[in-house]
Motif scaffolding. Structure first.
Motif, PDB file in Angstrom:
ATOM      1  N   GLN A 163      -2.452  -3.504   0.010  1.00  0.00           N
ATOM      2  CA  GLN A 163      -1.022  -2.961  -0.049  1.00  0.00           C
ATOM      3  C   GLN A 163      -1.505  -1.565  -0.035  1.00  0.00           C
ATOM      4  O   GLN A 163      -2.370  -0.843  -0.536  1.00  0.00           O
ATOM      5  N   PRO A 164      -0.455  -0.635   0.496  1.00  0.00           N
ATOM      6  CA  PRO A 164      -0.687   0.694   0.872  1.00  0.00           C
ATOM      7  C   PRO A 164      -0.933   1.625  -0.339  1.00  0.00           C
ATOM      8  O   PRO A 164      -1.782   2.492  -0.118  1.00  0.00           O
ATOM      9  N   VAL A 165      -0.311   1.064  -1.542  1.00  0.00           N
ATOM     10  CA  VAL A 165      -0.610   1.930  -2.599  1.00  0.00           C
ATOM     11  C   VAL A 165      -1.947   2.180  -3.328  1.00  0.00           C
ATOM     12  O   VAL A 165      -2.426   3.267  -3.633  1.00  0.00           O
ATOM     13  N   ARG A 166      -2.933   1.264  -2.657  1.00  0.00           N
ATOM     14  CA  ARG A 166      -4.372   1.243  -3.136  1.00  0.00           C
ATOM     15  C   ARG A 166      -5.042   2.358  -2.391  1.00  0.00           C
ATOM     16  O   ARG A 166      -5.898   3.025  -2.928  1.00  0.00           O
ATOM     17  N   THR A 167      -4.517   2.962  -1.167  1.00  0.00           N
ATOM     18  CA  THR A 167      -5.153   3.941  -0.578  1.00  0.00           C
ATOM     19  C   THR A 167      -5.068   5.229  -1.416  1.00  0.00           C
ATOM     20  O   THR A 167      -6.204   6.184  -1.029  1.00  0.00           O
TER      21      THR A 167
END
Length: 258
Positions: free
Chosen positions: A104-108
């Motif tokens: 999920q994008p939040v990981r980046t």
């Protein structure tokens, strides 16, 4: 005289500013790569669980690493091997869901304070965290290929490909020779015990599947070792194969005398 790099962490702490969590950043990088491999079909669920357990252990069971989507799988490897708890299908589903969440994008955003350094041939990923006047480096071991480049080190069974290890029986003059050859081929690590109990532990717990050990010219080994010693080693290797069959692993250890 203290250098700036020694004083800066203290100064930042007084201002409630923490240095970037380099170990967490390294784990995020490894887990993201692992999840992408799984989603693209390059890695199986059981291998993912094994690598996650290895990363969490090397991160000294950091709560920040365990809180990552894949980090929460760190006990699945033990559960899978021991055959207790959830079914194989339930464990596979858990890995599938965790890999999707990991990407999920939040990981980046966890990687924002750091930059990824180079990966050496042996597979050590360096995470370099930078703040004004200070650079700190930490690393997590990661074998990103199916084979290590070091001569004689038949790597791990990454990406679900069968690793075949051939033991030349003409080189097995003592039991120590057999341990040496298997240690070189399967990378048992610096704390290997060099006895049959340690060999059982490594082959049943630590060696990634699928892997096949082929013992060629075994008659020569039997003459060198004696029937009793050779028989104990042969029976142990057969027992490891039988254990994988009993647990119905999709990817297994195999042994053959040739």
């Amino acid at each position: 005289m203290h250098e700036v790099r020694d004083l800066l962490p203290v100064a930042l702490a007084e201002m409630s500013v923490a240095l970037p969590p380099t170990t967490v950043a390294a784990a995020v990088f490894v887990f993201d790569d692992l999840a992408r491999r799984y989603m693209s079909g390059e890695a199986g669920e059981r291998w993912v669980a094994h690598v996650v357990a290895d990363v969490v252990t090397r991160a000294d069971y950091s709560s920040e690493v365990i809180d990552l989507p894949l980090g929460r799988l760190y006990e699945v490897d033990d559960e899978w091997r021991a055959g207790w708890g959830r079914t194989v299908e339930e464990l596979k589903a858990a890995v599938r869901v965790a890999c999707a969440e990991q990407l999920q994008p939040v990981r980046t955003q966890l990687l924002a304070p750091a930059k990824i350094g180079s990966t050496t041939a042996a597979g050590r990923i360096e995470i370099i965290s930078q703040a004004p006047g200070v650079t700190e480096t930490s690393s997590i071991w990661w074998d990103s290929t199916s084979n290590r480049e070091a001569s004689g080190d038949v790597a791990r069974a990454a990406e679900g490909r069968l690793v075949s290890v051939e033991i030349d029986g003409r080189e097995v003059r003592t039991e120590r020779d057999l341990h040496r050859l298997l240690n070189q081929a399967l990378d048992f690590g610096p704390y290997y015990g060099w006895n049959l109990d340690a060999l059982w532990d490594r082959l049943t717990r630590d060696v990634l599947r699928p892997v096949k050990v082929v013992w060629t010219h075994w008659e020569t080994s039997e003459r060198n070792l004696g029937t009793g010693s050779f028989g104990r080693i042969r029976d142990l290797l057969n027992a490891v194969q039988a254990e994988d069959e009993r647990l119905a692993y999709d990817e297994r250890f195999e042994f053959e005398l040739r």
